[in-house]
Motif scaffolding. Sequence first.
Motif, PDB file in Angstrom:
ATOM      1  N   VAL A   1       0.865  -1.088  -0.080  1.00 19.76           N
ATOM      2  CA  VAL A   1      -0.079  -0.199  -0.117  1.00 19.76           C
ATOM      3  C   VAL A   1       0.952   1.398   0.066  1.00 19.76           C
ATOM      4  O   VAL A   1       0.659   2.263  -0.613  1.00 19.76           O
ATOM      5  CB  VAL A   1      -0.928   0.146   1.138  1.00 19.76           C
ATOM      6  N   ALA A   2       1.953   1.306   0.838  1.00 22.24           N
ATOM      7  CA  ALA A   2       2.870   2.434   0.801  1.00 22.24           C
ATOM      8  C   ALA A   2       3.546   2.363  -0.547  1.00 22.24           C
ATOM      9  O   ALA A   2       3.445   3.741  -0.962  1.00 22.24           O
ATOM     10  CB  ALA A   2       3.904   2.318   2.008  1.00 22.24           C
ATOM     11  N   GLU A   3       3.922   1.450  -1.215  1.00 25.39           N
ATOM     12  CA  GLU A   3       4.508   1.480  -2.403  1.00 25.39           C
ATOM     13  C   GLU A   3       3.610   2.029  -3.510  1.00 25.39           C
ATOM     14  O   GLU A   3       3.968   2.809  -4.359  1.00 25.39           O
ATOM     15  CB  GLU A   3       5.264   0.250  -2.784  1.00 25.39           C
ATOM     16  N   ALA A   4       2.319   1.507  -3.622  1.00 25.34           N
ATOM     17  CA  ALA A   4       1.365   1.892  -4.386  1.00 25.34           C
ATOM     18  C   ALA A   4       0.985   3.350  -4.260  1.00 25.34           C
ATOM     19  O   ALA A   4       0.822   4.022  -5.086  1.00 25.34           O
ATOM     20  CB  ALA A   4       0.227   1.019  -4.348  1.00 25.34           C
ATOM     21  N   ALA A   5       0.967   3.906  -2.904  1.00 26.47           N
ATOM     22  CA  ALA A   5       0.824   5.186  -2.739  1.00 26.47           C
ATOM     23  C   ALA A   5       1.996   6.221  -3.335  1.00 26.47           C
ATOM     24  O   ALA A   5       1.660   7.057  -4.115  1.00 26.47           O
ATOM     25  CB  ALA A   5       0.771   5.570  -1.536  1.00 26.47           C
ATOM     26  N   ARG A   6       3.212   5.598  -3.261  1.00 23.73           N
ATOM     27  CA  ARG A   6       4.352   6.258  -3.990  1.00 23.73           C
ATOM     28  C   ARG A   6       4.264   6.378  -5.418  1.00 23.73           C
ATOM     29  O   ARG A   6       4.645   7.102  -6.005  1.00 23.73           O
ATOM     30  CB  ARG A   6       5.876   5.785  -3.418  1.00 23.73           C
ATOM     31  N   VAL A   7       3.854   5.226  -5.936  1.00 25.74           N
ATOM     32  CA  VAL A   7       3.990   4.994  -7.457  1.00 25.74           C
ATOM     33  C   VAL A   7       2.780   6.002  -7.953  1.00 25.74           C
ATOM     34  O   VAL A   7       2.815   6.815  -9.036  1.00 25.74           O
ATOM     35  CB  VAL A   7       3.458   3.691  -7.850  1.00 25.74           C
ATOM     36  N   LEU A   8       1.528   6.175  -7.267  1.00 27.91           N
ATOM     37  CA  LEU A   8       0.371   7.077  -7.645  1.00 27.91           C
ATOM     38  C   LEU A   8       1.071   8.504  -7.704  1.00 27.91           C
ATOM     39  O   LEU A   8       0.756   9.366  -8.507  1.00 27.91           O
ATOM     40  CB  LEU A   8      -0.597   6.891  -6.850  1.00 27.91           C
ATOM     41  N   ARG A   9       1.760   8.663  -6.524  1.00 25.65           N
ATOM     42  CA  ARG A   9       2.290  10.370  -6.457  1.00 25.65           C
ATOM     43  C   ARG A   9       3.303  10.524  -7.561  1.00 25.65           C
ATOM     44  O   ARG A   9       3.237  11.669  -8.166  1.00 25.65           O
ATOM     45  CB  ARG A   9       2.819  10.468  -5.245  1.00 25.65           C
ATOM     46  N   ARG A  10       4.369   9.720  -7.983  1.00 22.47           N
ATOM     47  CA  ARG A  10       5.271   9.727  -8.815  1.00 22.47           C
ATOM     48  C   ARG A  10       4.641   9.478 -10.247  1.00 22.47           C
ATOM     49  O   ARG A  10       5.173  10.052 -11.379  1.00 22.47           O
ATOM     50  CB  ARG A  10       6.517   9.180  -8.343  1.00 22.47           C
ATOM     51  N   SER A  11       4.178   8.301 -10.652  1.00 25.34           N
ATOM     52  CA  SER A  11       3.908   7.791 -11.881  1.00 25.34           C
ATOM     53  C   SER A  11       2.561   7.303 -11.845  1.00 25.34           C
ATOM     54  O   SER A  11       2.480   6.088 -12.018  1.00 25.34           O
ATOM     55  CB  SER A  11       4.962   6.894 -12.393  1.00 25.34           C
ATOM     56  N   PRO A  12       1.427   8.045 -11.804  1.00 26.67           N
ATOM     57  CA  PRO A  12      -0.070   7.418 -11.729  1.00 26.67           C
ATOM     58  C   PRO A  12      -0.242   6.563 -12.810  1.00 26.67           C
ATOM     59  O   PRO A  12      -1.173   5.368 -12.548  1.00 26.67           O
ATOM     60  CB  PRO A  12      -0.877   8.763 -11.890  1.00 26.67           C
ATOM     61  N   HIS A  13       0.165   6.713 -13.913  1.00 22.20           N
ATOM     62  CA  HIS A  13      -0.167   5.853 -15.127  1.00 22.20           C
ATOM     63  C   HIS A  13       0.677   4.554 -14.995  1.00 22.20           C
ATOM     64  O   HIS A  13       0.277   3.488 -15.698  1.00 22.20           O
ATOM     65  CB  HIS A  13       0.371   6.491 -16.552  1.00 22.20           C
ATOM     66  N   ARG A  14       1.326   4.120 -14.016  1.00 23.26           N
ATOM     67  CA  ARG A  14       1.978   3.086 -13.920  1.00 23.26           C
ATOM     68  C   ARG A  14       1.198   2.247 -12.675  1.00 23.26           C
ATOM     69  O   ARG A  14       1.777   0.895 -12.447  1.00 23.26           O
ATOM     70  CB  ARG A  14       3.503   3.055 -13.424  1.00 23.26           C
ATOM     71  N   LEU A  15       0.246   2.812 -12.178  1.00 26.17           N
ATOM     72  CA  LEU A  15      -0.283   1.964 -10.800  1.00 26.17           C
ATOM     73  C   LEU A  15      -0.742   0.639 -11.150  1.00 26.17           C
ATOM     74  O   LEU A  15      -0.705  -0.371 -10.634  1.00 26.17           O
ATOM     75  CB  LEU A  15      -1.453   2.901  -9.983  1.00 26.17           C
ATOM     76  N   ALA A  16      -1.773   0.594 -12.323  1.00 25.72           N
ATOM     77  CA  ALA A  16      -2.407  -0.417 -12.750  1.00 25.72           C
ATOM     78  C   ALA A  16      -1.182  -1.460 -13.029  1.00 25.72           C
ATOM     79  O   ALA A  16      -1.636  -2.774 -12.736  1.00 25.72           O
ATOM     80  CB  ALA A  16      -3.117  -0.140 -14.022  1.00 25.72           C
ATOM     81  N   LYS A  17      -0.352  -1.239 -13.544  1.00 24.61           N
ATOM     82  CA  LYS A  17       0.869  -2.321 -14.132  1.00 24.61           C
ATOM     83  C   LYS A  17       1.277  -2.710 -12.898  1.00 24.61           C
ATOM     84  O   LYS A  17       1.822  -4.003 -12.564  1.00 24.61           O
ATOM     85  CB  LYS A  17       1.863  -1.795 -15.099  1.00 24.61           C
ATOM     86  N   PHE A  18       1.599  -1.767 -11.728  1.00 25.19           N
ATOM     87  CA  PHE A  18       2.399  -2.186 -10.478  1.00 25.19           C
ATOM     88  C   PHE A  18       1.203  -3.201  -9.839  1.00 25.19           C
ATOM     89  O   PHE A  18       1.838  -4.248  -9.306  1.00 25.19           O
ATOM     90  CB  PHE A  18       2.499  -0.850  -9.754  1.00 25.19           C
ATOM     91  N   CYS A  19       0.010  -3.000  -9.850  1.00 28.32           N
ATOM     92  CA  CYS A  19      -0.900  -3.864  -8.851  1.00 28.32           C
ATOM     93  C   CYS A  19      -0.850  -5.317  -9.705  1.00 28.32           C
ATOM     94  O   CYS A  19      -1.312  -6.357  -8.988  1.00 28.32           O
ATOM     95  CB  CYS A  19      -2.326  -3.051  -8.982  1.00 28.32           C
ATOM     96  N   LEU A  20      -1.040  -5.102 -11.091  1.00 24.07           N
ATOM     97  CA  LEU A  20      -1.197  -6.590 -11.953  1.00 24.07           C
ATOM     98  C   LEU A  20      -0.113  -7.311 -11.628  1.00 24.07           C
ATOM     99  O   LEU A  20      -0.103  -8.703 -11.197  1.00 24.07           O
ATOM    100  CB  LEU A  20      -1.326  -6.206 -13.305  1.00 24.07           C
TER     101      LEU A  20
END
Length: 432
Positions: free
Chosen positions: A280-299
Amino acid sequence: MTTEGEKPRTTQRSAGSARRALVGRLSWGLADQAASSMTNFAVGIYVARSLGVTAFGVFSLAWVTYGVVLSVSRGLATDPLVVRFSGVPDASWRGAVVRSSGTALGVGTAIGAACLVTGLALGGRVGPAFACLGVMLPGLLLQDAWRYAFFAAGAGRKAFVNDLVWGVALIPAMVVAARAGNVAAFVLAWGASAAVAAAYGCLQSGLRPRMTGARAWLREQRDLSYRYLVENVGVSGASQLRAYGLGAIVGIGAVGAIRGAELLLGPFLAVLMGLSLVTVAEAARVLRRSPHRLAKFCLLLGAGQAVAALLWGSALLLVPDRLGELVLGGVWHSASQLIVPATLGVAGAGLGTGAAAGLRALAAARRSLRCQLFASACYVGGGLGGAAVAGTAGSAWGVAAATAVSSAVWWLQLRTALRERHHHSTPEVRTS
């Protein structure tokens, strides 16, 4: 000077540093949960071998009750901390941790008192275990709160050391409990060693939990905390309802068999839980820095966990009975029959956690709450419906089917939330 199409070296270095930092945080998450889960695994194995399947069922009822209380603490105290205070300035983090840990301690004190009274009133086999759990809850919850606080600060090494302290303290405590030879003694040993680690967490952080700050914390985080509370209790409460219902439908021994199968998956669950500490903490960091990468990160996160679960379950099927009996004693025979459905259930849950991390990072509390309530209803319905139709094995297969359906719902909700965010963040184009 750089030519066209060439990335500046500073950008390349910063990207490399960010990746190394991410790998480091994930590694400490895995290491910490490995220490924590292996400690729990050792406790479960020791109790199973020492007390037999029926007494192990009683211990398992106390264990799942602790899981419900832990979910209450995380929903009110540590989940909002991770979402809103990961990667923030130190002064902000310290102030939040004092209030968050105080909230966790207050939850442990209040619910612990209720468990103590209930246990004394129940008596019999189950009562003493619940009474002892009530005494130990404040220390257990405070130790967990320090872990989440350290991960929010990106200091996973401290969480790992804290869990090592718990494991070391547990060794002499288990030896003493084995001499007493009853469930209550093992619950006291488990909780007392956690209290040692909780006290050490105060030294590590240089902070003291302030229970008087709990009211302010709950007021500040009420938009997230109460939804996370319902969501978390939905998870652990479903497990508790399944355990109690299974005991009523099939018998206490069935609860021990299900817990035994979960222990066989313990090393993999250590990986799953270790990742959950930081995802969750890493997903929050991804969202702040590169929002377009969040879906790929979660997948990648969800698919990786599902594949790993299937591989671990396949390896368990190759374990010879002699080795299994050496590990679980008399619990092995009944637990080994549940390996396939238990593995499929964990794989489905692992796939869904990728989407869950994304929804938490988006602070889409309403969507994640809906998903979790649906998942919990499926879990209880599948577990108890399966038990009514086909006993212990039917319960395991019912849960496996429930987690597959629930995972699909998690991903549909994440997809919708990402579309909504993209729509709201895209400026409106005027044609006149």
